[in-house]
Structures are given as C-alpha cells and as structure tokens.
Design a protein around this motif. Structure first.
Motif, PDB file in Angstrom:
ATOM      1  N   PRO A 390       0.834  -1.208   0.000  1.00 52.29           N
ATOM      2  CA  PRO A 390       0.000   0.000   0.000  1.00 52.29           C
ATOM      3  C   PRO A 390       0.863   1.250   0.000  1.00 52.29           C
ATOM      4  CG  PRO A 390      -0.005  -1.059   2.165  1.00 52.29           C
ATOM      5  CD  PRO A 390       0.695  -1.998   1.233  1.00 52.29           C
ATOM      6  N   THR A 391       0.374   2.283  -0.672  1.00 52.02           N
ATOM      7  CA  THR A 391       1.093   3.545  -0.771  1.00 52.02           C
ATOM      8  C   THR A 391       0.607   4.488   0.321  1.00 52.02           C
ATOM      9  OG1 THR A 391       1.280   3.244  -3.161  1.00 52.02           O
ATOM     10  CG2 THR A 391       1.668   5.460  -2.301  1.00 52.02           C
ATOM     11  N   ALA A 392       1.541   5.071   1.039  1.00 54.58           N
ATOM     12  CA  ALA A 392       1.168   6.017   2.091  1.00 54.58           C
ATOM     13  C   ALA A 392       0.491   7.234   1.482  1.00 54.58           C
ATOM     14  CB  ALA A 392       2.410   6.442   2.869  1.00 54.58           C
ATOM     15  N   PRO A 393      -0.558   7.746   2.129  1.00 51.67           N
ATOM     16  CA  PRO A 393      -1.250   8.923   1.586  1.00 51.67           C
ATOM     17  C   PRO A 393      -0.294  10.119   1.459  1.00 51.67           C
ATOM     18  CG  PRO A 393      -2.505   7.913   3.367  1.00 51.67           C
ATOM     19  CD  PRO A 393      -1.166   7.254   3.377  1.00 51.67           C
ATOM     20  N   MET A 394      -0.452  10.866   0.367  1.00 51.32           N
ATOM     21  CA  MET A 394       0.341  12.065   0.135  1.00 51.32           C
ATOM     22  C   MET A 394      -0.579  13.174  -0.339  1.00 51.32           C
ATOM     23  SD  MET A 394       3.735  10.719  -1.892  1.00 51.32           S
ATOM     24  CE  MET A 394       4.264  12.425  -2.128  1.00 51.32           C
ATOM     25  N   ALA A 395      -0.238  14.398   0.032  1.00 42.64           N
ATOM     26  CA  ALA A 395      -1.008  15.552  -0.431  1.00 42.64           C
ATOM     27  C   ALA A 395      -0.690  15.813  -1.903  1.00 42.64           C
ATOM     28  CB  ALA A 395      -0.673  16.781   0.404  1.00 42.64           C
ATOM     29  N   LEU A 396      -1.702  16.181  -2.660  1.00 37.79           N
ATOM     30  CA  LEU A 396      -1.540  16.497  -4.073  1.00 37.79           C
ATOM     31  C   LEU A 396      -0.721  17.780  -4.228  1.00 37.79           C
ATOM     32  CD1 LEU A 396      -2.253  16.215  -7.102  1.00 37.79           C
ATOM     33  CD2 LEU A 396      -4.362  17.467  -6.620  1.00 37.79           C
ATOM     34  N   PRO A 397       0.468  17.703  -4.839  1.00 37.34           N
ATOM     35  CA  PRO A 397       1.241  18.930  -5.072  1.00 37.34           C
ATOM     36  C   PRO A 397       0.466  19.892  -5.963  1.00 37.34           C
ATOM     37  CG  PRO A 397       2.601  16.970  -5.409  1.00 37.34           C
ATOM     38  CD  PRO A 397       1.180  16.504  -5.296  1.00 37.34           C
ATOM     39  N   ARG A 398       0.592  21.160  -5.672  1.00 37.02           N
ATOM     40  CA  ARG A 398      -0.178  22.175  -6.390  1.00 37.02           C
ATOM     41  C   ARG A 398       0.132  22.162  -7.887  1.00 37.02           C
ATOM     42  NH1 ARG A 398       0.206  28.018  -3.856  1.00 37.02           N
ATOM     43  NH2 ARG A 398      -0.634  26.764  -2.136  1.00 37.02           N
ATOM     44  N   ALA A 399       1.352  21.815  -8.270  1.00 36.94           N
ATOM     45  CA  ALA A 399       1.767  21.903  -9.671  1.00 36.94           C
ATOM     46  C   ALA A 399       1.292  20.720 -10.515  1.00 36.94           C
ATOM     47  CB  ALA A 399       3.293  22.004  -9.752  1.00 36.94           C
TER      48      ALA A 399
END
Length: 513
Positions: A390-399
């Motif tokens: 499983p992939t750890a949750p990450m915030a969507l980069p603005r770019a």
C-alpha cells in the motif's frame, strides 16, 4: 558485475511479466530468488502487448470459461490494488444489420461475463446515444451498441512495479544479464552460468524457471510431444488523439476477416490494434509491423470512421509484439489458438509459456506449486494477499493535475516521494510525463540504453513525433550529469536509438511519407 551468492532456491530466466510475477511470488514465499534478463526488463512481449487487462470475451465465446473467470477476478484485484496503473475502461461494440453477433446474443454473453466478475457493467446503447460516445462512427445499418467494462494499463510499467515488489521482498534482479549455461548433474542442484559485460558468474539453484516467452523452446531439455511455441505477431498503430478522438475502446470486427480490432485511448493518444499473424522472423531481432499490417489496421479505421481519412501521414509510431502461444499442431488459424498458459517440469527446470498479461499472478503461483517438491522451505503466500505494498497517503502537489497525480501514484507506488524529488515537476511538452520521472528512471531504474528510457521506462518514443527526436538535445543536457556518458557515447546512443525507432517502432521504410 558483483557476483551474486552462489546458490539460490529459484533462478528465473526472463524479465517480462511472467518472470517478474514468479520472482515476486517466490520472494514472498521466503525463497532466495534471482531473476536475470538478457536484454531490458519487459523488452519483449511485455512492453508490446495491447495494454488490456481483461477477461477476454473471445475466450468465453471459445468455451474457455475458466480462463475468463480467472482473468476477470485478477482484473478486479489489479483495479483495486494499483489504480492509476490499471484503470477501468469502457468498451463499446456497435451492432450492424446482418452482422454477427447481434445485440441480444451479445448481451447474454455480457451477462455471463459480469457474473464471473461479480459486477454489473453491461449496457445496451440505443442508436440515438451512440454518437455521443463515438462521434463520427459509421451509422449506416447501425442497430445499437453494447457497452461493458474492462481495464487498460501500461504493460512495461506494470512489469517494473512487480519487479520492485520482488526486490522489496528480497529478490535480486538483473537486466542485460544472460544465462549462458544451464545444466543439471545427477543428484545435484542446477548449474547456471550468467554473464554480462563485466564477466561471468557460476551459480546453483534448486529450481530454474524458464520464463523466456517466445524463446522458451531454446531451454527445453527434451521432446514435448506435439506441443511447441507458435510465435504470433500482434501489431499496433499510434495516432494523435485529435485525429481519432475516442474516449472509450471501440471494439469492432474487421471488414475482411471478421477478427476483433480495437481503437482505444492510451496515454493521450489513440491506439489501433491488433493483428494476429505467424511471426517467422528471427526472434533475436526487434519485431516490426509490416506493410500489409498497416494497410489492414487502416482499413479497420476507415470502416469505423469513414470521414476521418486517417492515413500513414497521421501515424506517430507503431509497435509489434510476439505472443508465446502454445500450439498442439494442426491447421488452426492464429486467432483460434488457445491463450491458456502451459507449464512443463523437467526435474526442476520449469518452463512456462502462453497465458495472459492479466493472469500473471496466477501463472506464477502455478509455477511454484509445480516446483514445490524441489523447494523444501517454500511457504506460498495466501492467495488473497496483496501483490503491491500500500502507498502512504500524500497531499496532491499544487503543480500536478489530479489525473497526472493518479497516474504517478499507480506507476511508482511507495517510491513516489523520491520520484518527485528527483527533478523538475514540469511536464514534458505534449505529454503527461514530468521531467522528474525521466531523472528518476536514469538514477534508479536500471537504464542502460536510451531506448530503455524512451520506450519502456517512459513511452515518449511512442507518443512524440519522430520518436521524440526533438527532445533528444534537451534530454542530453538535463541528464548528462546523471548518465555519466561521454559525448561520444551520447552520439552513439542517439544514433542507435534513432535507427531502432525507425526500423521497429515506425512505418516500414516503403510507407514513410
């Protein structure tokens, strides 16, 4: 080359999806595992398939319900575990007057297909709505259309993800490493010699898995009766999306031989495929599309979208893959041959061929179960255990746009933070790829040649005009510090890549506009 440990439980020869799957399952079973590939990972069929993760309606119609059931179950597993790498895609089959199959019969087949998958995706589309799905579609004689759901992937990237999982579990993998000698003395482990540009290493193994696909017969030890590998070539065209704008996979029967042909969206372009022909060329050479195949596929486009006028001048690239189909002789047409996998065990030399991209995990488990008498310490992972971490949750980069972010998560999994920090997040002109992905590939993904980067780690050579030739100066400028190639080596790699692309990933020379 640094010598690996002298003994392995399992040595896998072949770095396509089958070999990658075996390496992953073997490592997960606690076995000391080595995989070697004489060229690049996914160099053969596993980077040149039709990109479809599907159950195979044609196999259901051909009375292979077991193959279809296994495939749709594996499809659902992949859709759940690696979204962004394996994604649902709508398939639409138009029904024309006096053409087989009619809508009523096909809906019955789809009912069974959905039941095997445990899902309900089928739909009957009236003529009044079809052009909303497929503008420009031929309407003369059109009665209705059937829609259902399967999935699409980037096959080479799927291989890389599975290999990454294998390494995370302890497997060792090496591309551009040949198995030059395979022999078994009486009452002794298998002796294997492997070689790369830096020298040879001699190893032993309890089990050797021959996962070389179309090359499998080269390692067979004895006769296999009537069974042999029948290499079948499937070729494809890539055209700009704006020249053939399909948002679903159009499934149609070719007007000449009634074979199924697909037109589907892939990585921002449209793919047309496939053919199904005996491949009689030397398997050591890059397979390539032929002039009759180009004409055949364009004929299908013209039949489906007569006002599109797509011709050779619209073709961005092509690819041809060789399927390792197992035949038992006779006079069957290529399309009539079974796609089920076959496994042979010769005292711990286990050869596997046939099968589908979708069912790589089940094939791998079958191989290990057959090898179990030689693998005393094997504890096969539970059948319902996930293949991918499983992939750890990450915030969507603005770019990064949302759809690009979904693809990146599917393509790189737990390595995504490192990928994003490997280089600029700028998009490469005309594609969805980021420069960071290119930098990551050359630093962390065993890139040896330029075609590894442009044809398999990324697909820039398939998606960009002229094989991405206009990008080559910028690629050299950006990657020179990381690649550590001299100016002479850069020139040699660029020349090698351009020649390869023209001969195997574009039109036949006689058809070049």
């Amino acid at each position: 080359m640094t010598d690996p440990a002298p003994h392995y439980d399992v040595i896998v020869i072949g770095g396509g999806i089958t070999g990658a799957g075996v390496a992953r399952e073997a490592a997960a079973a606690g076995l000391k595992t080595l995989l070697v590939e004489q060229r690049d990972y996914a160099w053969g069929t596993s980077s040149r398939s039709s990109k479809m993760i599907h159950g195979g309606l044609r196999y259901l119609a051909g009375r292979h319900p077991g193959l279809t059931r296994d495939a749709v179950q594996e499809r659902e597993r992949l859709l759940e575990q690696v979204p962004g790498l394996v994604d649902r895609m709508r398939y639409v089959m138009p029904h024309y007057r006096k053409a087989f199959p009619g809508p009523r019969l096909f809906q019955k087949v789809l009912w069974l297909y959905d039941r095997l998958a445990g899902a309900h995706t089928r739909q009957l589309i009236p003529v009044t709505e079809i052009l909303q799905w497929l503008p420009g579609l031929e309407t003369e004689g059109l009665k209705a259309a059937s829609a259902f759901t399967d999935a699409v992937t980037d096959d080479a990237r799927l291989v890389l993800r599975v290999l990454d999982e294998a390494r995370a579990l302890g497997a060792v993998t090496r591309n551009y490493t040949r198995a030059t000698y395979v022999e078994k003395p009486d009452d002794a482990p298998w002796n294997i010699t492997i070689a790369d540009d830096s020298g040879e290493s001699r190893l032993t193994a309890a089990v050797v898995v021959n996962a070389t696909g179309a090359w499998a017969e080269h390692l067979w030890r004895g006769e296999h009766g009537k069974e042999h590998i029948r290499p079948l070539r499937g070729s494809h065209l890539v055209v700009p999306y704006e020249r053939l704008p399909v948002s679903v996979s159009l499934t149609l029967q070719h007007p000449v031989d009634k074979r199924p042909v697909f037109l589907f969206p892939w990585l921002g372009c449209t793919v047309v495929g496939t053919t199904d022909l005996d491949h009689d060329d030397d398997l050591s050479l890059e397979p390539h599309i032929t002039e009759p195949e180009v004409a055949y596929l364009l004929q299908a486009v013209d039949k489906a979208f007569p006002s599109s006028h797509v011709d050779t001048g619209d073709i961005l690239s092509t690819w041809a893959g060789v399927r390792p189909v197992v035949t038992r002789g006779g006079s069957r047409s290529p399309s009539s041959e079974s796609r089920e996998h076959v496994i042979w065990n010769e005292g711990g030399l286990i050869s596997v061929a046939g099968g589908k991209l979708t069912t790589f995990r089940r094939i791998a488990r079958d191989v290990l179960l057959i090898g179990a008498p030689h693998l005393q310490d094997m504890v096969l992972q539970d059948d319902d255990a996930p293949v991918f971490q499983p992939t750890a949750p990450m915030a969507l980069p603005r770019a990064i746009p949302h759809l690009t972010w979904r693809r990146l998560q599917g393509h790189y999994g737990h390595w995504l933070p490192q990928v994003l920090s490997a280089g600029p997040l700028d998009r490469i002109a005309g594609t969805d790829y980021l420069w960071a992905e290119v930098h990551w590939a050359v630093t962390a993904e065993s890139v040896v040649h330029l075609d590894d980067l442009l044809l398999r780690r990324t697909r820039l050579g398939l998606l960009c005009p002229d094989g991405a030739s206009d990008l080559l100066p910028e690629i050299q400028r950006r990657l020179a510090p990381e690649m550590n190639w001299s100016d002479t080596q850069w020139r040699q790699e660029i020349d090698r890549y351009r020649q390869l692309w023209r001969s195997a990933y574009y039109l036949p020379e006689s058809m070049v506009p």
